[in-house]
Write a protein that holds these residues in place. Structure first.
Motif, PDB file in Angstrom:
ATOM      1  N   GLU A  41       2.022 -12.422   6.410  1.00 60.42           N
ATOM      2  CA  GLU A  41       2.457 -12.609   7.799  1.00 60.42           C
ATOM      3  C   GLU A  41       1.286 -13.077   8.665  1.00 60.42           C
ATOM      4  O   GLU A  41       1.426 -13.994   9.476  1.00 60.42           O
ATOM      5  CB  GLU A  41       3.031 -11.309   8.351  1.00 60.42           C
ATOM      6  CG  GLU A  41       3.518 -11.421   9.791  1.00 60.42           C
ATOM      7  CD  GLU A  41       3.905 -10.079  10.376  1.00 60.42           C
ATOM      8  OE1 GLU A  41       4.888 -10.031  11.139  1.00 60.42           O
ATOM      9  OE2 GLU A  41       3.204  -9.070  10.103  1.00 60.42           O
ATOM     10  N   ARG A  42       0.132 -12.451   8.480  1.00 58.56           N
ATOM     11  CA  ARG A  42      -1.040 -12.826   9.267  1.00 58.56           C
ATOM     12  C   ARG A  42      -1.460 -14.268   8.974  1.00 58.56           C
ATOM     13  O   ARG A  42      -1.945 -14.973   9.875  1.00 58.56           O
ATOM     14  CB  ARG A  42      -2.193 -11.880   8.972  1.00 58.56           C
ATOM     15  CG  ARG A  42      -3.491 -12.304   9.642  1.00 58.56           C
ATOM     16  CD  ARG A  42      -4.528 -11.215   9.636  1.00 58.56           C
ATOM     17  NE  ARG A  42      -4.138 -10.102  10.489  1.00 58.56           N
ATOM     18  CZ  ARG A  42      -4.962  -9.111  10.824  1.00 58.56           C
ATOM     19  NH1 ARG A  42      -6.199  -9.100  10.399  1.00 58.56           N
ATOM     20  NH2 ARG A  42      -4.533  -8.126  11.594  1.00 58.56           N
ATOM     21  N   MET A  43      -1.254 -14.726   7.744  1.00 60.67           N
ATOM     22  CA  MET A  43      -1.607 -16.100   7.382  1.00 60.67           C
ATOM     23  C   MET A  43      -0.685 -17.121   8.048  1.00 60.67           C
ATOM     24  O   MET A  43      -0.977 -18.317   8.040  1.00 60.67           O
ATOM     25  CB  MET A  43      -1.547 -16.271   5.869  1.00 60.67           C
ATOM     26  CG  MET A  43      -2.583 -15.457   5.100  1.00 60.67           C
ATOM     27  SD  MET A  43      -4.258 -16.084   5.284  1.00 60.67           S
ATOM     28  CE  MET A  43      -4.124 -17.635   4.422  1.00 60.67           C
ATOM     29  N   GLY A  44       0.430 -16.655   8.595  1.00 61.18           N
ATOM     30  CA  GLY A  44       1.319 -17.551   9.318  1.00 61.18           C
ATOM     31  C   GLY A  44       2.641 -17.847   8.647  1.00 61.18           C
ATOM     32  O   GLY A  44       3.439 -18.640   9.173  1.00 61.18           O
ATOM     33  N   PHE A  45       2.934 -17.228   7.502  1.00 59.67           N
ATOM     34  CA  PHE A  45       4.223 -17.446   6.851  1.00 59.67           C
ATOM     35  C   PHE A  45       5.328 -16.798   7.678  1.00 59.67           C
ATOM     36  O   PHE A  45       5.190 -15.672   8.153  1.00 59.67           O
ATOM     37  CB  PHE A  45       4.210 -16.885   5.433  1.00 59.67           C
ATOM     38  CG  PHE A  45       3.331 -17.671   4.493  1.00 59.67           C
ATOM     39  CD1 PHE A  45       3.775 -18.860   3.937  1.00 59.67           C
ATOM     40  CD2 PHE A  45       2.044 -17.230   4.195  1.00 59.67           C
ATOM     41  CE1 PHE A  45       2.961 -19.591   3.086  1.00 59.67           C
ATOM     42  CE2 PHE A  45       1.221 -17.951   3.340  1.00 59.67           C
ATOM     43  CZ  PHE A  45       1.681 -19.140   2.783  1.00 59.67           C
ATOM     44  N   GLU A  46       6.433 -17.493   7.825  1.00 58.98           N
ATOM     45  CA  GLU A  46       7.511 -17.057   8.705  1.00 58.98           C
ATOM     46  C   GLU A  46       8.627 -16.311   7.989  1.00 58.98           C
ATOM     47  O   GLU A  46       9.550 -15.806   8.614  1.00 58.98           O
ATOM     48  CB  GLU A  46       8.098 -18.259   9.448  1.00 58.98           C
ATOM     49  CG  GLU A  46       7.106 -18.931  10.384  1.00 58.98           C
ATOM     50  CD  GLU A  46       7.728 -20.096  11.116  1.00 58.98           C
ATOM     51  OE1 GLU A  46       7.893 -19.990  12.350  1.00 58.98           O
ATOM     52  OE2 GLU A  46       8.057 -21.117  10.460  1.00 58.98           O
ATOM     53  N   ALA A  47       8.558 -16.247   6.664  1.00 59.97           N
ATOM     54  CA  ALA A  47       9.512 -15.485   5.859  1.00 59.97           C
ATOM     55  C   ALA A  47       8.804 -15.058   4.585  1.00 59.97           C
ATOM     56  O   ALA A  47       7.823 -15.678   4.161  1.00 59.97           O
ATOM     57  CB  ALA A  47      10.751 -16.315   5.537  1.00 59.97           C
ATOM     58  N   LEU A  48       9.307 -13.993   3.973  1.00 62.59           N
ATOM     59  CA  LEU A  48       8.702 -13.460   2.757  1.00 62.59           C
ATOM     60  C   LEU A  48       9.781 -13.254   1.699  1.00 62.59           C
ATOM     61  O   LEU A  48      10.967 -13.134   2.022  1.00 62.59           O
ATOM     62  CB  LEU A  48       8.006 -12.121   3.046  1.00 62.59           C
ATOM     63  CG  LEU A  48       6.966 -12.120   4.164  1.00 62.59           C
ATOM     64  CD1 LEU A  48       6.463 -10.697   4.414  1.00 62.59           C
ATOM     65  CD2 LEU A  48       5.812 -13.054   3.840  1.00 62.59           C
ATOM     66  N   TYR A  49       9.338 -13.190   0.448  1.00 64.85           N
ATOM     67  CA  TYR A  49      10.264 -12.998  -0.668  1.00 64.85           C
ATOM     68  C   TYR A  49       9.824 -11.775  -1.457  1.00 64.85           C
ATOM     69  O   TYR A  49       8.708 -11.743  -1.992  1.00 64.85           O
ATOM     70  CB  TYR A  49      10.265 -14.235  -1.563  1.00 64.85           C
ATOM     71  CG  TYR A  49      11.228 -14.165  -2.726  1.00 64.85           C
ATOM     72  CD1 TYR A  49      12.584 -14.384  -2.539  1.00 64.85           C
ATOM     73  CD2 TYR A  49      10.758 -13.899  -4.012  1.00 64.85           C
ATOM     74  CE1 TYR A  49      13.464 -14.331  -3.611  1.00 64.85           C
ATOM     75  CE2 TYR A  49      11.638 -13.845  -5.093  1.00 64.85           C
ATOM     76  CZ  TYR A  49      12.987 -14.064  -4.882  1.00 64.85           C
ATOM     77  OH  TYR A  49      13.850 -14.003  -5.949  1.00 64.85           O
ATOM     78  N   LEU A  50      10.677 -10.770  -1.519  1.00 63.96           N
ATOM     79  CA  LEU A  50      10.385  -9.565  -2.302  1.00 63.96           C
ATOM     80  C   LEU A  50      10.923  -9.793  -3.704  1.00 63.96           C
ATOM     81  O   LEU A  50      12.127  -9.737  -3.955  1.00 63.96           O
ATOM     82  CB  LEU A  50      11.028  -8.336  -1.658  1.00 63.96           C
ATOM     83  CG  LEU A  50      10.844  -7.003  -2.386  1.00 63.96           C
ATOM     84  CD1 LEU A  50       9.382  -6.743  -2.712  1.00 63.96           C
ATOM     85  CD2 LEU A  50      11.421  -5.862  -1.568  1.00 63.96           C
ATOM     86  N   SER A  51      10.010 -10.069  -4.615  1.00 68.69           N
ATOM     87  CA  SER A  51      10.351 -10.489  -5.968  1.00 68.69           C
ATOM     88  C   SER A  51      10.584  -9.305  -6.895  1.00 68.69           C
ATOM     89  O   SER A  51       9.736  -8.416  -7.004  1.00 68.69           O
ATOM     90  CB  SER A  51       9.206 -11.353  -6.518  1.00 68.69           C
ATOM     91  OG  SER A  51       9.261 -11.445  -7.920  1.00 68.69           O
ATOM     92  N   GLY A  52      11.729  -9.308  -7.574  1.00 67.97           N
ATOM     93  CA  GLY A  52      11.985  -8.270  -8.559  1.00 67.97           C
ATOM     94  C   GLY A  52      10.982  -8.317  -9.700  1.00 67.97           C
ATOM     95  O   GLY A  52      10.540  -7.286 -10.205  1.00 67.97           O
ATOM     96  N   ALA A  53      10.594  -9.527 -10.101  1.00 66.21           N
ATOM     97  CA  ALA A  53       9.620  -9.659 -11.180  1.00 66.21           C
ATOM     98  C   ALA A  53       8.268  -9.089 -10.772  1.00 66.21           C
ATOM     99  O   ALA A  53       7.585  -8.445 -11.579  1.00 66.21           O
ATOM    100  CB  ALA A  53       9.477 -11.125 -11.568  1.00 66.21           C
ATOM    101  N   ALA A  54       7.866  -9.315  -9.530  1.00 65.64           N
ATOM    102  CA  ALA A  54       6.571  -8.801  -9.073  1.00 65.64           C
ATOM    103  C   ALA A  54       6.594  -7.287  -8.923  1.00 65.64           C
ATOM    104  O   ALA A  54       5.614  -6.607  -9.247  1.00 65.64           O
ATOM    105  CB  ALA A  54       6.193  -9.456  -7.753  1.00 65.64           C
ATOM    106  N   ILE A  55       7.707  -6.741  -8.431  1.00 65.36           N
ATOM    107  CA  ILE A  55       7.810  -5.279  -8.306  1.00 65.36           C
ATOM    108  C   ILE A  55       7.735  -4.633  -9.681  1.00 65.36           C
ATOM    109  O   ILE A  55       6.947  -3.704  -9.915  1.00 65.36           O
ATOM    110  CB  ILE A  55       9.105  -4.867  -7.607  1.00 65.36           C
ATOM    111  CG1 ILE A  55       9.098  -5.267  -6.139  1.00 65.36           C
ATOM    112  CG2 ILE A  55       9.311  -3.349  -7.717  1.00 65.36           C
ATOM    113  CD1 ILE A  55      10.415  -4.998  -5.439  1.00 65.36           C
TER     114      ILE A  55
END
Length: 308
Positions: A41-55
């Motif tokens: 968010e601080r880097m300026g991205f306006e949306a995020l993706y919560l990845s099942g693979a990453a979790i």
């Protein structure tokens, strides 16, 4: 302000919908914990993706749908409490059949999800870029989408099809068109194999489209600008931050093992000051001091001696 004192994003689904309409393309990096989400968010991205693979990867498990709805809702809540941008949540196959999908959508929306992604694989599902996947019937997936749309308040429903690697490109298009009719807000064609396939898919499927730019998979490395030109509205980089974190940790651990000190790689570490600034550490201190001051004032009015 520190994340505990930030108000949650109101109607995140509506925020994401408006963002998609306003932007030519939305880049949503994959996040898997609140600190990485804050950084993105601080880097300026306006949306995020919560990845099942990453979790699941962060829990040292394979991406086979092993996490539970409760765990996913917990991770979602942790992340949506700290950021003020919409979060797209990967719900794998929806944790069951249509009736289960209804509860999945309600729980994840309650946890702050702006969009909820459901895919058309059978359980146990697999990474979309691996062999050996199997699909549920189009009818069963349509039931899940109808249930999801009926259960949501304003969260967007993302329908992912893995048909390209199982039944071929034409079947992926047919399924996607059916999912649009069922009410899906966004279509996610997984594991397309060329930029031309992405272009052709966009020509034939009339809905906002999401592209997965993962590493080491079936999809060649395509830039955000190329996806924009092809007609895609969202691009995700689902596991990139997780893979980078593991690689960086491996480098640090090797340095400690070989040299017995980290002093030569301090330039590769997030400093204490940087991290405190990211999480708003001093806001916690200020809040604690404010509480103590108010308590002392109250006790003083009652002539109550301090005990600390």
């Amino acid at each position: 302000m520190a994340f505990l004192y930030r108000e949650p994003l109101e109607r995140p689904g509506l925020v994401l919908r408006e963002l998609i309409e306003k932007r030519d393309i939305v880049v949503a990096p994959g996040v898997y914990n609140p600190a990485v989400a804050l950084l993105a968010e601080r880097m300026g991205f306006e949306a995020l993706y919560l990845s099942g693979a990453a979790i699941t990867g962060s829990l040292a498990m394979p991406d086979l749908g092993l996490i539970t709805l409760s765990e996913l809702a917990m991770f979602t809540s942790y992340i949506t409490r700290v950021v003020r941008v919409p979060v797209i949540v990967d719900a794998d196959t929806g944790f069951g059949e249509a009736i289960n999908v209804e509860r999945t959508v309600r729980e994840l929306e309650r946890a702050g999800a702006a969009a909820i992604q459901i895919e058309d694989q059978v359980m146990p599902k697999k990474c979309g870029h691996l062999q050996g996947k199997a699909l549920i019937s189009p009818e069963d997936m349509v039931k899940k989408i109808i249930a999801a749309v009926g259960a949501r308040r304003d969260a967007l429903i993302v329908a992912r099809t893995d048909a390209r690697g199982v039944e071929g490109f034409e079947k992926a298009v047919e399924r996607a068109q059916l999912y649009v009719e069922a009410g899906a807000d966004i279509i996610f064609p997984e594991a397309l194999t060329s930029l031309e396939e992405f272009r052709e898919f966009a020509r034939r499927v009339k809905a906002p489209l999401l592209a997965n730019m993962t590493e080491f998979g079936k999809t060649p490395y395509i830039t955000v600008d190329q996806f924009r030109e092809a007609g895609y509205k969202i691009v995700i980089f689902p596991v990139t931050t997780f893979r980078a974190s593991l690689k960086a940790s491996e480098t640090v651990l090797r340095e400690i093992m070989e040299k017995g000190t980290q002093k030569d790689i301090l330039d590769k570490l997030y400093t204490r000051t940087e991290f405190y600034d990211l999480i708003g550490y001093h806001d916690y201190e200020k809040r604690d001091a404010e509480v103590s001051r108010k308590a002392e004032e109250l006790l003083a009015r009652h002539n109550h001696p301090r005990t600390g």
